[in-house]
Enzyme design. Structure first.
Site, PDB file in Angstrom:
ATOM      1  N   ARG A 127     -16.110 148.049  41.592  1.00 52.74           N
ATOM      2  CA  ARG A 127     -16.529 148.001  42.994  1.00 52.74           C
ATOM      3  C   ARG A 127     -17.063 149.334  43.517  1.00 52.74           C
ATOM      4  O   ARG A 127     -18.137 149.405  44.116  1.00 52.74           O
ATOM      5  CB  ARG A 127     -15.351 147.547  43.860  1.00 52.74           C
ATOM      6  CG  ARG A 127     -15.705 147.252  45.295  1.00 52.74           C
ATOM      7  CD  ARG A 127     -14.467 147.097  46.141  1.00 52.74           C
ATOM      8  NE  ARG A 127     -13.433 146.331  45.452  1.00 52.74           N
ATOM      9  CZ  ARG A 127     -12.131 146.435  45.717  1.00 52.74           C
ATOM     10  NH1 ARG A 127     -11.725 147.285  46.638  1.00 52.74           N
ATOM     11  NH2 ARG A 127     -11.254 145.703  45.076  1.00 52.74           N
ATOM     12  N   GLY A 170     -21.764 143.430  38.083  1.00 52.30           N
ATOM     13  CA  GLY A 170     -21.015 143.712  36.871  1.00 52.30           C
ATOM     14  C   GLY A 170     -20.302 145.050  36.847  1.00 52.30           C
ATOM     15  O   GLY A 170     -19.583 145.361  35.890  1.00 52.30           O
ATOM     16  N   ASP A 215     -12.787 133.787  31.115  1.00 53.87           N
ATOM     17  CA  ASP A 215     -13.248 134.631  32.202  1.00 53.87           C
ATOM     18  C   ASP A 215     -13.185 133.775  33.469  1.00 53.87           C
ATOM     19  O   ASP A 215     -13.100 132.541  33.394  1.00 53.87           O
ATOM     20  CB  ASP A 215     -14.676 135.103  31.921  1.00 53.87           C
ATOM     21  CG  ASP A 215     -15.248 135.928  33.067  1.00 53.87           C
ATOM     22  OD1 ASP A 215     -14.533 136.799  33.579  1.00 53.87           O
ATOM     23  OD2 ASP A 215     -16.403 135.671  33.460  1.00 53.87           O
ATOM     24  N   SER A 263     -12.193 141.370  37.853  1.00 50.44           N
ATOM     25  CA  SER A 263     -11.957 141.384  39.295  1.00 50.44           C
ATOM     26  C   SER A 263     -10.496 141.671  39.613  1.00 50.44           C
ATOM     27  O   SER A 263      -9.588 141.245  38.904  1.00 50.44           O
ATOM     28  CB  SER A 263     -12.351 140.038  39.907  1.00 50.44           C
ATOM     29  OG  SER A 263     -11.985 139.974  41.266  1.00 50.44           O
ATOM     30  N   ASP A 281     -14.998 134.508  37.187  1.00 51.68           N
ATOM     31  CA  ASP A 281     -16.238 134.387  37.951  1.00 51.68           C
ATOM     32  C   ASP A 281     -17.378 133.922  37.051  1.00 51.68           C
ATOM     33  O   ASP A 281     -17.718 134.589  36.072  1.00 51.68           O
ATOM     34  CB  ASP A 281     -16.612 135.736  38.583  1.00 51.68           C
ATOM     35  CG  ASP A 281     -15.564 136.221  39.576  1.00 51.68           C
ATOM     36  OD1 ASP A 281     -14.977 135.378  40.270  1.00 51.68           O
ATOM     37  OD2 ASP A 281     -15.330 137.442  39.644  1.00 51.68           O
ATOM     38  N   ASP A 339     -19.403 134.087  30.516  1.00 50.56           N
ATOM     39  CA  ASP A 339     -20.775 133.868  30.947  1.00 50.56           C
ATOM     40  C   ASP A 339     -21.566 135.167  31.003  1.00 50.56           C
ATOM     41  O   ASP A 339     -22.790 135.143  31.157  1.00 50.56           O
ATOM     42  CB  ASP A 339     -20.825 133.200  32.325  1.00 50.56           C
ATOM     43  CG  ASP A 339     -20.371 134.152  33.427  1.00 50.56           C
ATOM     44  OD1 ASP A 339     -21.088 134.275  34.445  1.00 50.56           O
ATOM     45  OD2 ASP A 339     -19.311 134.778  33.279  1.00 50.56           O
TER      46      ASP A 339
END
Length: 254
Positions: A68, A65, A21, A152, A23, A210
């Site tokens: 957008r 999470g 992952d 993202s 970010d 994370d």
């Protein structure tokens, strides 16, 4: 404790690839997203004194999470504000977060403005986590393949700003997921697609995450293992979500 660390440090070395992952794992850009949303909504609400101002916990309560535009809708709903959806081009021509709160005041417009603020911050440079870079380099030195799997749509720009783009030929981000019709995390689909692009079965790939939804994706996909990186979610929370092991920093695995 020594035996636990030894087991964690050797588990990934029997795999063929590491799927990262972005970010919160490779870069601290989760805080950049939070800052961009803050700038956006503070500007938007400046002309609405009758509406409660933007607070720090709004990010975690309504935005964190989520895709957008869902974040835009849910935050506005928390303030009793309903805006039209607008057009995909809304909010793409302005220079600041919101110079005129009435300009491009649509869901699409606000979401696009947030994205511009995020990219403006990232363009100044991003410092990756040092321990993550050491782990990445160690994996590559061992001959493991690597890929990035991120929700993202800005993953390539973030990787470039962090100086990590040269490490990853395979990047499955929000743009790729949309183009391929892949559901986002906690579905394992984007991770499985990255494994496919690497020419490997899921069972030979380690997932590093994370976020709870990302750990759930790795667990659901029957990957080699799922390494949780605790950046605040909590060790037990990540284990309960399906992490094989949890570390505070990836260099603990070296």
């Amino acid at each position: 404790m020594t035996d636990v660390l030894k087991t964690q440090s050797t588990s990934w070395t029997t795999a063929s690839a590491i799927l990262f992952d972005l970010d919160g794992v490779l870069t601290p850009t989760a805080t950049v997203h939070e800052q961009a949303w803050k700038e956006l909504f503070e500007g938007f609400l400046a002309s609405r004194p009758d509406v409660p101002c933007y607070r720090g916990d709004d990010y975690f309560d309504h935005i964190d999470g989520k895709p957008r535009f869902d974040g835009v809708r849910d935050f506005l709903a928390s303030r009793g504000i309903v805006l039209p959806e607008g057009a995909p081009s809304d909010g793409t021509t302005g220079q600041g977060p919101i110079e005129n709160p009435g300009q491009d005041a649509t869901v699409q417009g606000l979401g696009n403005r947030k994205n511009k603020v995020f990219n403006d911050i990232v363009s100044a440079g991003v410092e990756p986590f040092e321990g993550s870079v050491r782990f990445l380099e160690a994996a590559v030195d061992r001959g493991l393949k690597v890929a990035v799997v991120s929700s993202s749509r800005n993953a390539p720009a973030v990787l470039k700003a962090a100086g990590l783009n040269g490490h990853f030929e395979i990047v499955v981000d929000g743009v790729v997921a949309a183009a391929q019709g892949l559901p986002g995390k906690p579905s394992p689909a984007t991770y499985q697609y990255a494994a496919e692009l690497l020419g490997l079965p899921s069972e030979e790939c380690v997932v590093v995450e994370d976020a709870v939804s990302g750990v759930q994706a790795g667990h659901a996909g029957q990957f080699h293992s799922v390494i949780g990186v605790d950046r605040g979610a909590g060790r037990q929370t990540l284990l309960d979500a399906g992490a094989t092991s949890v570390v505070n920093d990836l260099d603990e695995l070296l």
